[in-house]
Design an enzyme around this catalytic site. Structure first.
Site, mmCIF file in Angstrom:
data_model
loop_
_atom_site.group_PDB
_atom_site.id
_atom_site.type_symbol
_atom_site.label_atom_id
_atom_site.label_comp_id
_atom_site.label_asym_id
_atom_site.label_seq_id
_atom_site.Cartn_x
_atom_site.Cartn_y
_atom_site.Cartn_z
ATOM 1 N N HIS A 249 0.856 -1.192 0.000
ATOM 2 C CA HIS A 249 0.000 0.000 0.000
ATOM 3 C C HIS A 249 0.883 1.230 0.000
ATOM 4 C CE1 HIS A 249 -3.099 2.884 1.101
ATOM 5 N NE2 HIS A 249 -3.928 1.995 0.605
ATOM 6 N N ASP B 293 -7.921 -5.563 0.240
ATOM 7 C CA ASP B 293 -8.427 -6.376 -0.867
ATOM 8 C C ASP B 293 -7.974 -7.820 -0.800
ATOM 9 O OD1 ASP B 293 -9.932 -4.424 -2.072
ATOM 10 O OD2 ASP B 293 -8.210 -3.579 -3.111
HETATM 11 N N1 CMC Z 1 4.201 -7.581 -4.998
HETATM 12 C C1 CMC Z 1 5.542 -7.520 -5.201
HETATM 13 N N2 CMC Z 1 6.266 -6.397 -5.108
HETATM 14 C C2 CMC Z 1 5.637 -5.281 -4.783
HETATM 15 C C3 CMC Z 1 4.252 -5.242 -4.538
HETATM 16 C C4 CMC Z 1 3.547 -6.457 -4.646
HETATM 17 N N3 CMC Z 1 2.226 -6.477 -4.428
HETATM 18 N N4 CMC Z 1 3.874 -3.984 -4.229
HETATM 19 C C5 CMC Z 1 4.988 -3.244 -4.278
HETATM 20 N N5 CMC Z 1 6.052 -4.016 -4.614
HETATM 21 C C6 CMC Z 1 7.438 -3.582 -4.711
HETATM 22 C C7 CMC Z 1 7.679 -2.816 -6.010
HETATM 23 O O1 CMC Z 1 8.116 -3.665 -7.047
HETATM 24 C C8 CMC Z 1 8.729 -1.816 -5.590
HETATM 25 O O2 CMC Z 1 9.968 -2.472 -5.584
HETATM 26 P P1 CMC Z 1 11.325 -1.639 -5.938
HETATM 27 O O3 CMC Z 1 11.439 -0.585 -4.883
HETATM 28 O O4 CMC Z 1 12.397 -2.675 -5.870
HETATM 29 O O5 CMC Z 1 11.116 -1.079 -7.316
HETATM 30 C C9 CMC Z 1 8.385 -1.514 -4.136
HETATM 31 O O6 CMC Z 1 7.663 -2.651 -3.657
HETATM 32 C C10 CMC Z 1 7.513 -0.259 -3.968
HETATM 33 O O7 CMC Z 1 6.398 -0.406 -4.833
HETATM 34 P P2 CMC Z 1 5.706 0.812 -5.563
HETATM 35 O O8 CMC Z 1 4.916 0.300 -6.717
HETATM 36 O O9 CMC Z 1 6.710 1.887 -5.828
HETATM 37 O O10 CMC Z 1 4.754 1.305 -4.412
HETATM 38 P P3 CMC Z 1 3.470 2.199 -4.578
HETATM 39 O O11 CMC Z 1 3.253 2.855 -3.281
HETATM 40 O O12 CMC Z 1 3.594 3.069 -5.769
HETATM 41 O O13 CMC Z 1 2.307 1.135 -4.904
HETATM 42 C C11 CMC Z 1 0.552 -0.427 -4.675
HETATM 43 C C12 CMC Z 1 1.363 0.701 -3.988
HETATM 44 C C13 CMC Z 1 -0.646 -0.757 -3.809
HETATM 45 C C14 CMC Z 1 0.017 0.096 -6.029
HETATM 46 C C15 CMC Z 1 1.446 -1.664 -4.872
HETATM 47 O O14 CMC Z 1 1.892 -2.148 -3.627
HETATM 48 C C16 CMC Z 1 0.732 -2.775 -5.654
HETATM 49 O O15 CMC Z 1 0.762 -2.767 -6.891
HETATM 50 N N6 CMC Z 1 0.099 -3.750 -4.921
HETATM 51 C C17 CMC Z 1 -0.691 -4.785 -5.576
HETATM 52 C C18 CMC Z 1 -2.047 -4.232 -5.977
HETATM 53 C C19 CMC Z 1 -2.966 -4.040 -4.784
HETATM 54 O O16 CMC Z 1 -3.098 -4.917 -3.946
HETATM 55 N N7 CMC Z 1 -3.646 -2.875 -4.756
HETATM 56 C C20 CMC Z 1 -4.662 -2.575 -3.723
HETATM 57 C C21 CMC Z 1 -4.258 -1.444 -2.840
HETATM 58 S S1 CMC Z 1 -5.305 -1.350 -1.375
HETATM 59 C C22 CMC Z 1 -6.885 -0.978 -1.973
HETATM 60 C C23 CMC Z 1 -6.962 0.387 -2.548
HETATM 61 O O17 CMC Z 1 -6.627 1.350 -1.881
HETATM 62 O O18 CMC Z 1 -7.445 0.492 -3.702
#
Ligand code: CMC
Length: 433
Positions: free
Chosen positions: A308, A366
């Site tokens: 998140h 989720d």
């Molecule tokens: N699985 C594997 N690696 C992950 C994941 C994951 N679910 N989420 C983040 N990472 C890694 C990502 O690859 C990155 O690694 P690095 O620093 O080496 O490049 C690091 O963690 C930071 O990720 P980010 O994408 O820069 O983080 P963000 O804050 O931009 O994204 C997120 C947050 C929720 C979009 C992301 O964690 C994600 O894609 N999660 C899976 C989708 C999900 O479950 N979304 C629902 C969110 S909660 C409900 C809502 O609010 O809608």
């Protein structure tokens, strides 16, 4: 108000401007950069808004480090335990919990607006039966703007309240209609004698031949899901609603912009993606393979339902949803639910893995909501529409707060331009007509 006095922006390391630092009621202070461009000719650069507060708000507070979520100051755990969804809607919209007469009048207003204009049913016919429910939601909720436009004055508080009532009342009807349309079944009209959640479940599951009465545990579970999704401060879809609304656009169209944004798998689409992922993993023996895929930089696969932007310790909604999962599976006698077992094992393995620990990736709301929705008999492709149903109140509350804000301006970000500098079209280039 304090001031950031030492922002150094020139080669001589001399401070060139003084920026105010604003303090909220709780949470980090913010640097007010509104005058930065005027004073220095510089913009800030923050794609993804990692360090940017886009507005002032009094609705929801999140402390991502401590795993705290408050609606109007009240902890989500207490609201989930002691209130029903419509009380929470009232709270989010009005700032205070309702007393008994206020709640009864609010419930009455919502109940009286659950039906949709009969003409709206024609919009469904333009969609293929196999269209994704979120595609239909975008079309049909957007179409509400055609029914409520000319008589609507967004500067009138009363009109804005009526918009909120209409949306909270009609979105469940439209969600259920999406489901009925995709299965080729007749639409079920709302029934005024039922509660908000009972009515929705009946519109989903009853047919003209067979009525449906939901068990109280299932009603409570869905009510809780809606409470947990009701608002989440400036998330992507809410920010989309605010941005769309900042131009003075029709609020039903703005909510549709939020629905479109929610659909993505990184946001609300994650609940559907989690269930599809669990089904694809299929068996606990395959979990290590998927954990490795999630850790592989060259593989786009992510563990859906993990991570998140704001929560870096735990998502308090996920904790409550996990408990709800146990309750629902217990009630339905599904103790040995394969998906739930798989989810628990995936959670256990991921939480012990250095990659997930270092990146502070925890299960989010989720991760468990899909299992509960599945147990409630909601088809997987409807999960994100269910999220939209809960979040509608948050979207409309933020839209209302923004329109009423005297500081409100059209949202208009700038950019760091990296394209071609000015050049001439080659002299020999001729227009083809
Ligand atoms: N699985 C594997 N690696 C992950 C994941 C994951 N679910 N989420 C983040 N990472 C890694 C990502 O690859 C990155 O690694 P690095 O620093 O080496 O490049 C690091 O963690 C930071 O990720 P980010 O994408 O820069 O983080 P963000 O804050 O931009 O994204 C997120 C947050 C929720 C979009 C992301 O964690 C994600 O894609 N999660 C899976 C989708 C999900 O479950 N979304 C629902 C969110 S909660 C409900 C809502 O609010 O809608």
């Amino acid at each position: 108000m304090t001031h950031l006095r030492s922002l150094t922006l020139n080669e001589n390391a001399q401070p060139v401007c003084e920026l105010p630092v604003l303090t909220g009621s709780t949470g980090p202070n913010v640097i007010d950069v509104q005058a930065l461009y005027k004073d220095t000719g510089l913009f800030t650069y923050d794609p993804g808004f990692n360090s940017t507060a886009s507005c002032r708000s009094t609705i929801t507070f999140i402390d991502g480090e401590k795993g705290i979520l408050l609606y109007r100051g009240y902890p989500i755990e207490q609201l989930a335990e002691q209130c029903n969804f419509l009380e929470v809607c009232y709270l989010i919209l009005n700032g205070e919990l309702p007393d008994a007469p206020q709640l009864s009048s609010f419930e009455h207003n919502i109940t009286m607006h659950t039906m949709v204009h009969d003409q709206l049913t024609n919009f469904f016919k333009g969609f293929r039966r196999d269209a994704h429910p979120m595609a239909i939601m975008v079309g049909v909720v957007g179409a509400l703007s055609a029914f409520y436009h000319d008589a609507l004055d967004i500067r009138s508080k009363k009109d804005r309240e009526m918009c909120a009532i209409r949306l909270i009342a009609k979105v469940p009807t439209i969600v259920a209609m999406c489901h009925k349309y995709s299965t080729g079944m007749p639409f079920m009209y709302p029934q005024n004698k039922l509660s908000y959640v009972e009515n929705f479940l009946r519109m989903m599951h009853a047919t003209p031949c067979d009525d449906y009465t939901a068990s109280p545990v299932l009603v409570r579970a869905l009510d809780r899901i809606l409470i947990l999704h009701a608002d989440h401060e400036q998330n992507a879809s809410t920010s989309t609603v605010r941005l769309a609304g900042s131009s003075g656009a029709n609020p039903f169209a703005c909510i549709t912009a939020g629905i479109a944004c929610l659909w993505g798998a990184a946001h609300g689409g994650a609940n559907e993606a989690v269930l599809n992922m669990l089904e694809k993993i299929g068996d606990v023996s395959h979990i290590p393979e998927y954990i490795n895929k999630a850790k592989d930089k060259n593989d786009p696969f992510r563990l859906m339902g993990f991570g998140h932007r704001v929560y870096k310790n735990h998502d308090p909604r996920a904790k409550l949803m996990r408990t709800t999962c146990y309750e629902v599976l217990d009630e339905l006698g599904l103790h040995d639910n394969k998906l739930f077992e798989l989810a628990l094992e995936l959670e256990r393995i991921a939480l012990e893995d250095d990659y997930f620990i270092e990146k502070k990736l925890y299960p989010n709301v989720d991760f468990y909501s899909g299992i509960v929705l599945h147990a409630l008999g909601i088809p997987t492709n409807m999960f994100t529409a269910m999220f939209a149903m809960g979040r509608t109140v948050g979207w409309i509350a933020h839209w209302d707060e923004m329109i009423a804000d005297p500081e409100q301006k059209i949202g208009r970000p700038r950019q760091l331009y990296t394209g071609a500098v000015q050049r001439d079209v080659p002299a020999g280039h001729k227009k083809t007509v």
